[in-house]
Write a protein that holds these residues in place. Structure first.
Motif, PDB file in Angstrom:
ATOM      1  N   GLU A   1      19.277 -16.023  -0.631  1.00 34.35           N
ATOM      2  CA  GLU A   1      18.119 -15.704  -1.412  1.00 34.35           C
ATOM      3  C   GLU A   1      18.569 -14.207  -2.286  1.00 34.35           C
ATOM      4  N   ALA A   2      19.343 -13.568  -1.824  1.00 30.82           N
ATOM      5  CA  ALA A   2      19.686 -12.460  -2.139  1.00 30.82           C
ATOM      6  C   ALA A   2      20.773 -12.794  -3.575  1.00 30.82           C
ATOM      7  N   ASP A   3      21.519 -13.989  -3.188  1.00 32.61           N
ATOM      8  CA  ASP A   3      22.379 -14.293  -4.454  1.00 32.61           C
ATOM      9  C   ASP A   3      21.662 -15.003  -5.456  1.00 32.61           C
ATOM     10  N   PHE A   4      20.576 -15.747  -5.271  1.00 36.86           N
ATOM     11  CA  PHE A   4      19.694 -16.444  -6.196  1.00 36.86           C
ATOM     12  C   PHE A   4      18.968 -14.975  -6.913  1.00 36.86           C
ATOM     13  N   ASP A   5      18.387 -13.874  -6.330  1.00 36.23           N
ATOM     14  CA  ASP A   5      17.759 -12.987  -6.883  1.00 36.23           C
ATOM     15  C   ASP A   5      18.618 -12.320  -7.955  1.00 36.23           C
ATOM     16  N   ALA A   6      20.135 -12.151  -7.324  1.00 30.52           N
ATOM     17  CA  ALA A   6      21.278 -11.633  -8.289  1.00 30.52           C
ATOM     18  C   ALA A   6      21.367 -12.302  -9.578  1.00 30.52           C
ATOM     19  N   ILE A   7      21.324 -13.601  -9.440  1.00 27.42           N
ATOM     20  CA  ILE A   7      21.694 -14.632 -10.673  1.00 27.42           C
ATOM     21  C   ILE A   7      20.315 -14.285 -11.655  1.00 27.42           C
ATOM     22  N   VAL A   8      19.197 -14.450 -11.121  1.00 28.29           N
ATOM     23  CA  VAL A   8      18.109 -14.314 -11.944  1.00 28.29           C
ATOM     24  C   VAL A   8      18.184 -12.711 -12.640  1.00 28.29           C
ATOM     25  N   ALA A   9      18.386 -11.864 -11.847  1.00 25.06           N
ATOM     26  CA  ALA A   9      18.310 -10.408 -12.414  1.00 25.06           C
ATOM     27  C   ALA A   9      19.483 -10.158 -13.390  1.00 25.06           C
ATOM     28  N   ALA A  10      20.693 -10.971 -13.246  1.00 29.08           N
ATOM     29  CA  ALA A  10      21.557 -10.791 -14.341  1.00 29.08           C
ATOM     30  C   ALA A  10      21.356 -11.536 -15.512  1.00 29.08           C
ATOM     31  N   GLY A  11      20.257 -12.231 -15.617  1.00 29.75           N
ATOM     32  CA  GLY A  11      19.945 -13.254 -16.710  1.00 29.75           C
ATOM     33  C   GLY A  11      20.757 -14.347 -16.641  1.00 29.75           C
ATOM     34  N   ASP A  12      21.407 -14.666 -15.613  1.00 27.00           N
ATOM     35  CA  ASP A  12      22.384 -15.947 -15.437  1.00 27.00           C
ATOM     36  C   ASP A  12      21.797 -17.060 -15.195  1.00 27.00           C
ATOM     37  N   ARG A  13      22.093 -18.268 -15.252  1.00 27.17           N
ATOM     38  CA  ARG A  13      21.470 -19.599 -15.093  1.00 27.17           C
ATOM     39  C   ARG A  13      21.805 -19.965 -13.706  1.00 27.17           C
TER      40      ARG A  13
ATOM     41  N   PRO B   1      11.979 -19.198 -26.676  1.00 28.97           N
ATOM     42  CA  PRO B   1      12.144 -18.291 -25.386  1.00 28.97           C
ATOM     43  C   PRO B   1      12.697 -19.047 -24.068  1.00 28.97           C
ATOM     44  N   LEU B   2      12.049 -20.352 -23.924  1.00 22.37           N
ATOM     45  CA  LEU B   2      12.646 -21.272 -22.718  1.00 22.37           C
ATOM     46  C   LEU B   2      13.880 -21.588 -23.046  1.00 22.37           C
ATOM     47  N   CYS B   3      14.579 -21.321 -24.318  1.00 16.44           N
ATOM     48  CA  CYS B   3      16.019 -21.675 -24.046  1.00 16.44           C
ATOM     49  C   CYS B   3      16.740 -20.820 -23.236  1.00 16.44           C
ATOM     50  N   ARG B   4      16.156 -19.719 -23.005  1.00 16.05           N
ATOM     51  CA  ARG B   4      16.864 -18.489 -22.278  1.00 16.05           C
ATOM     52  C   ARG B   4      16.115 -18.544 -20.705  1.00 16.05           C
ATOM     53  N   THR B   5      15.453 -19.770 -20.461  1.00 13.80           N
ATOM     54  CA  THR B   5      14.809 -19.691 -19.117  1.00 13.80           C
ATOM     55  C   THR B   5      16.019 -19.797 -18.031  1.00 13.80           C
ATOM     56  N   SER B   6      15.477 -19.363 -16.888  1.00 18.08           N
ATOM     57  CA  SER B   6      16.797 -19.257 -15.771  1.00 18.08           C
ATOM     58  C   SER B   6      17.207 -20.408 -15.036  1.00 18.08           C
ATOM     59  N   PHE B   7      16.706 -21.676 -15.430  1.00 18.86           N
ATOM     60  CA  PHE B   7      17.023 -23.043 -14.662  1.00 18.86           C
ATOM     61  C   PHE B   7      18.208 -23.635 -15.883  1.00 18.86           C
TER      62      PHE B   7
ATOM     63  N   GLY C   1      12.194 -15.306 -13.893  1.00 16.28           N
ATOM     64  CA  GLY C   1      12.823 -16.152 -15.171  1.00 16.28           C
ATOM     65  C   GLY C   1      12.681 -17.450 -15.842  1.00 16.28           C
ATOM     66  N   ILE C   2      11.412 -17.969 -15.120  1.00 13.68           N
ATOM     67  CA  ILE C   2      11.075 -19.298 -15.874  1.00 13.68           C
ATOM     68  C   ILE C   2      10.651 -18.955 -17.111  1.00 13.68           C
ATOM     69  N   LYS C   3       9.644 -18.163 -17.266  1.00 14.22           N
ATOM     70  CA  LYS C   3       9.052 -17.873 -18.435  1.00 14.22           C
ATOM     71  C   LYS C   3       9.594 -16.496 -18.679  1.00 14.22           C
ATOM     72  N   ARG C   4       9.582 -16.254 -20.277  1.00 10.50           N
ATOM     73  CA  ARG C   4      10.315 -15.040 -20.627  1.00 10.50           C
ATOM     74  C   ARG C   4       9.148 -14.167 -21.118  1.00 10.50           C
ATOM     75  N   ASN C   5       7.867 -14.962 -21.731  1.00 10.08           N
ATOM     76  CA  ASN C   5       6.906 -13.918 -22.263  1.00 10.08           C
ATOM     77  C   ASN C   5       5.508 -14.459 -21.636  1.00 10.08           C
ATOM     78  N   THR C   6       4.578 -13.754 -21.787  1.00 12.97           N
ATOM     79  CA  THR C   6       3.342 -14.127 -21.267  1.00 12.97           C
ATOM     80  C   THR C   6       2.604 -15.133 -22.507  1.00 12.97           C
ATOM     81  N   ASN C   7       1.432 -15.771 -21.981  1.00 12.11           N
ATOM     82  CA  ASN C   7       0.667 -16.632 -22.864  1.00 12.11           C
ATOM     83  C   ASN C   7       0.248 -15.712 -24.076  1.00 12.11           C
ATOM     84  N   ASP C   8      -0.479 -14.665 -23.830  1.00  8.89           N
ATOM     85  CA  ASP C   8      -1.154 -13.917 -24.863  1.00  8.89           C
ATOM     86  C   ASP C   8       0.176 -13.210 -25.794  1.00  8.89           C
ATOM     87  N   ASP C   9       1.091 -12.996 -25.162  1.00  6.00           N
ATOM     88  CA  ASP C   9       2.169 -12.460 -26.288  1.00  6.00           C
ATOM     89  C   ASP C   9       2.619 -13.443 -27.240  1.00  6.00           C
TER      90      ASP C   9
END
Ligand code: FAQ
Length: 313
Positions: free
Chosen positions: A12-24, A143-149, A220-228
């Motif tokens: 889980e820590a590895d996963f969190d690190a990937i997401v925090a770094a903005g990697d895939r 923005p979904l081009c930069r989604t985490s998956f 990091g699945i969504k990069r912005n909120t619906n209202d934004d």
């Protein structure tokens, strides 16, 4: 802590690190079950939207006003089938087959975008879908081009390129009609009046009523909120409407100097909820048509399976 629990907390820590770094995050990486489920839900809904989204425009292929318009429309609808397939493939990397996803769609157990439950009543609707619906899709999907998956983000890059082209063709169609007769201009305005509010609904419920946004953004699945994204779409579309010479049907729409954005009214969220629950103008028709197409295609699937079995024997 058991050794299993220790192992899981390291993963889980590895996963969190990937997401925090903005990697895939890639399909073979460990991921929390909630992350996988959220992705399956969103990607499946997205794929189904592309496939069901072929119907409203497909409705006009046999009645396109010229050979040129017919060729353009055919190509666009075919692109949407392709987008559906890229997305089903991305979803399959999460362990759910396309067959299963199709079964869930035609059983009414998975959603697709509310927008495709509205009818296309005139040829101007083909232009309006390109301009407003593809325009909204682009705002939501760039923005979904930069989604985490990884597989989802890579599918989105290609899809967005094609959606931009779709948006331009819709705008060009409407511009041609606006340069035509009074009757054609009235058709465009009437179409824009019908599609404006449903296009704003495509971004999903207001942030305070969106149960998934906070967690999807943390992952990091969504990069912005619906209202934004809805705001971004309105700001982008207002000058395009002016250049086209159409009025957007919102008396509250005006530039707000202080905010540096347009103020605008709220769509009818009760109508949105009804459409999402299956009670929109075309929900039943869309699913009946999709079910029939699936049944009519059974022989193709059987023949392909038999051919593959013979080829590998
Ligand atoms: N329609 O908590 P949130 C296209 C549901 S492709 C129906 O905010 P989330 C191309 C939502 O699923 C258009 N249902 O949810 C084209 C959730 O229900 P659930 C499709 C909606 O996921 C152009 C509940 O409401 N694009 O147009 C809608 O964080 C022309 C609560 O909502 C995508 O799918 C809706 N509009 O945010 C083709 C883009 N909005 O599942 C042909 C990817 C919300 O918990 C012609 N998806 N719901 O039971 C997304 O970006 C997100 O999933 C949102 C919703 C923003 C749509």
């Amino acid at each position: 802590m058991t050794s299993e629990a220790v192992k899981e907390s390291i993963l889980e820590a590895d996963f969190d690190a990937i997401v925090a770094a903005g990697d895939r995050v890639e399909p073979r990486d460990w991921m929390p079950e909630g992350y996988r489920k959220t992705l399956v839900r969103q990607i499946a809904q997205h794929a189904h939207s592309e496939i069901i989204g072929m119907q409203p425009e497909g409705n006009w292929i046999t009645r396109a006003p010229s050979l040129r318009r017919k060729a353009i429309l055919l190509a666009k609808v075919q692109d949407e089938a392709g987008h559906g397939l890229y997305l089903y493939s991305a979803c399959e990397t999460l362990g759910v087959s396309r067959d299963e996803l199709t079964r869930l769609l035609i059983a009414g157990k998975q959603k697709y975008s509310s927008i495709f439950n509205y009818p296309t009543l005139s040829y101007a609707d083909v232009g309006t879908i390109g301009w407003l619906v593809d325009g909204a899709a682009i705002c939501n999907q760039v923005p979904l081009c930069r989604t985490s998956f990884g597989p989802y983000g890579r599918a989105m890059i290609r899809i967005c390129k094609e959606e931009s082209f779709h948006q331009r063709q819709g705008y060009e169609l409407l511009m041609t009609m606006m340069r035509g007769t009074d009757e054609q201009r009235a058709m465009v305005q009437e179409s824009v009046d019908r599609f404006w509010w449903p296009a704003l609904m495509m971004f999903g419920p207001p942030d305070e009523e969106s149960p998934n946004t906070a967690q999807s953004m943390a992952w990091g699945i969504k990069r912005n909120t619906n209202d934004d994204l809805r705001q971004r779409f309105v700001d982008m579309t207002v000058p395009q409407a002016e250049a086209l010479g159409v009025t957007l049907p919102d008396p509250d729409l005006r530039w707000n100097d202080e905010r540096g954005h347009h103020d605008f009214g709220q769509p009818d969220w009760d109508e949105f909820m009804q459409v999402v629950k299956g009670n929109g103008p075309c929900n039943a028709q869309r699913l009946v048509h999709r079910r029939r197409a699936h049944e009519d295609g059974a022989w193709v699937r059987e023949a392909a399976t038999a051919f593959a079995a013979k080829a590998s024997a």
